[in-house]
Motif scaffolding. Structure first.
Motif, short mmCIF file in Angstrom:
data_model
loop_
_atom_site.label_atom_id
_atom_site.label_comp_id
_atom_site.label_asym_id
_atom_site.label_seq_id
_atom_site.Cartn_x
_atom_site.Cartn_y
_atom_site.Cartn_z
N ALA A 46 34.56 46.09 28.27
CA ALA A 46 34.76 46.12 26.82
C ALA A 46 34.85 44.71 26.25
N PHE A 47 35.57 43.82 26.93
CA PHE A 47 35.74 42.45 26.44
C PHE A 47 34.40 41.73 26.35
N VAL A 48 33.61 41.85 27.41
CA VAL A 48 32.31 41.17 27.45
C VAL A 48 31.37 41.70 26.38
N LYS A 49 31.39 43.02 26.19
CA LYS A 49 30.52 43.64 25.19
C LYS A 49 30.98 43.33 23.76
N ASP A 50 32.27 43.53 23.50
CA ASP A 50 32.80 43.36 22.13
C ASP A 50 32.69 41.92 21.64
N ASN A 51 32.81 40.95 22.56
CA ASN A 51 32.76 39.54 22.16
C ASN A 51 31.38 38.92 22.37
N ARG A 52 30.42 39.77 22.70
CA ARG A 52 29.02 39.34 22.87
C ARG A 52 28.92 38.09 23.75
N ILE A 53 29.53 38.17 24.92
CA ILE A 53 29.60 37.03 25.83
C ILE A 53 28.22 36.72 26.42
N ASP A 54 27.86 35.44 26.41
CA ASP A 54 26.58 34.98 26.95
C ASP A 54 26.73 34.44 28.38
N ILE A 55 27.86 33.79 28.63
CA ILE A 55 28.12 33.21 29.96
C ILE A 55 29.58 33.46 30.34
N ILE A 56 29.78 33.92 31.57
CA ILE A 56 31.15 34.04 32.12
C ILE A 56 31.31 32.97 33.19
N VAL A 57 32.39 32.22 33.11
CA VAL A 57 32.75 31.27 34.18
C VAL A 57 34.03 31.80 34.81
N ASN A 58 33.92 32.32 36.03
CA ASN A 58 35.08 32.93 36.68
C ASN A 58 35.85 31.90 37.51
N CYS A 59 36.93 31.41 36.95
CA CYS A 59 37.80 30.44 37.64
C CYS A 59 39.00 31.13 38.28
N ALA A 60 39.11 32.44 38.12
CA ALA A 60 40.26 33.19 38.65
C ALA A 60 40.05 33.50 40.12
N ALA A 61 41.11 33.39 40.89
CA ALA A 61 41.02 33.71 42.33
C ALA A 61 42.41 33.80 42.94
N TYR A 62 42.49 34.47 44.07
CA TYR A 62 43.70 34.45 44.90
C TYR A 62 43.48 33.33 45.90
N THR A 63 44.25 32.25 45.79
CA THR A 63 43.98 31.05 46.58
C THR A 63 45.10 30.68 47.56
N ALA A 64 46.13 31.51 47.67
CA ALA A 64 47.20 31.23 48.63
C ALA A 64 46.71 31.63 50.01
N VAL A 65 46.10 30.68 50.71
CA VAL A 65 45.36 30.97 51.94
C VAL A 65 46.21 31.64 53.02
N ASP A 66 47.43 31.15 53.24
CA ASP A 66 48.29 31.74 54.27
C ASP A 66 48.85 33.10 53.84
N LYS A 67 49.29 33.19 52.59
CA LYS A 67 49.83 34.47 52.09
C LYS A 67 48.77 35.56 52.09
N ALA A 68 47.50 35.15 51.97
CA ALA A 68 46.40 36.12 51.95
C ALA A 68 46.34 36.93 53.24
N GLU A 69 46.77 36.33 54.36
CA GLU A 69 46.74 37.03 55.64
C GLU A 69 47.63 38.27 55.62
N ASP A 70 48.68 38.24 54.80
CA ASP A 70 49.59 39.39 54.68
C ASP A 70 49.34 40.22 53.43
N ASN A 71 48.56 39.69 52.50
CA ASN A 71 48.28 40.38 51.24
C ASN A 71 46.78 40.59 51.06
N SER A 72 46.15 41.13 52.09
CA SER A 72 44.69 41.25 52.08
C SER A 72 44.17 42.14 50.96
#
Length: 287
Positions: A46-72
């Protein structure tokens, strides 16, 4: 163009906000989880459509490398499933997507810089989920661009540079791993490369970006302390097995940047000159 930047409160997202003031011809939508939960497929579409987005830059991520082993599960949701939602939403509106990925898609057993043609082989939950995210994005969006980066730092958020400066001021000695080799990357430099791609036109595919040069975490720390004026803390080199961690780290994760430099005609600074810029900014913000 209408540009959506997710993960806007992170290191890279903040640098994108800073540089957007130099690219005022575009309309920006800077979001973090409060404004747009990228794990909510309907909300993303809905967000992409309603705001007529042309480019998405995805900077979001789960980056806690060690915690990821327990929070897969959570790690997979953020690094794999959510980018797939963004890619599908982009494709349905004819938009392009720039997905930021990582050197952790490789196991780090090489001894020459990794090109984009090398087959990924992650050996951590973090690396595995980021690779799955790349694959989902490339499958679902015809105008997708993957940019793998490494050892990211900036004046924003928590990162190695700020931690080493803090510990250097607090402690008389510090042990840092010397047998893991890579390249520090100033998030501001990566943001500039992303804007170069936006301005010149997205060329789909996988790209590598880090600053120039190579070093170990130990060398990196010595440079950080030198530039920050810290002389009272003795830094000792450690073997990886002396610093136990849940997730395996790549021993060698130098990325070959030839493709992105040629495609978008960009020059990349050496990591030491970029580090000097960042440390100077940190000093100024302390005043």
């Amino acid at each position: 163009m209408n540009i959506l930047v997710t993960g806007a409160n992170g290191q890279l997202g903040n640098e994108m906000q800073v540089l957007s003031t130099e690219h005022k011809q575009h309309e920006y939508f800077f979001t973090d989880v409060e404004e747009l939960d990228i794990c909510d497929e309907q909300a993303v579409r809905a967000f992409v459509k309603d705001n007529r987005i042309d480019i998405i830059v995805n900077c979001a991520a789960y980056t806690a490398v060690d915690k990821a082993e327990d929070n897969s599960e959570l790690c997979d949701k953020l690094n794999h499933i959510a980018p797939g939602y963004l890619a599908a939403a982009a494709e349905s509106c004819g938009a392009a997507l720039i997905q930021v990925s990582t050197d952790y898609v490789f196991d780090g057993t090489a001894y020459v810089p990794y090109t984009e043609e090398v087959t990924p082989c992650p050996n951590s939950v973090y690396g595995t989920t980021k690779l799955a995210g790349e694959q989902a994005v490339m499958k679902l969006c015809s105008r997708a661009m993957i940019i793998r980066t490494a050892w990211l730092y900036s004046i924003y958020g928590n990162n190695f540079v700020k931690t080493m400066i803090r510990l250097g001021k607090e402690r008389e000695s510090l042990g840092v791993v010397f047998d893991q080799i890579g390249t520090p990357t100033y998030a501001n430099d990566l943001a500039k490369a992303i804007f170069a791609a936006i301005e010149q036109g997205i060329v789909p595919g996988v790209y590598h970006f880090s600053d120039e040069g190579v070093c170990s975490w130990y060398d990196f720390t010595l440079a950080i302390h030198r530039m920050a004026g810290i002389s009272t803390c003795k830094v000792r080199p450690l073997h990886t097995d002396e610093y136990p961690a849940k997730a395996l780290r790549p021993h060698y994760s130098v990325l070959d940047k030839t493709k992105i430099k040629k495609t978008f005609d960009i020059e990349i600074p050496h990591w030491e000159s970029s580090l000097a810029r960042c440390v100077q900014l940190l000093k100024e913000t302390e005043k």
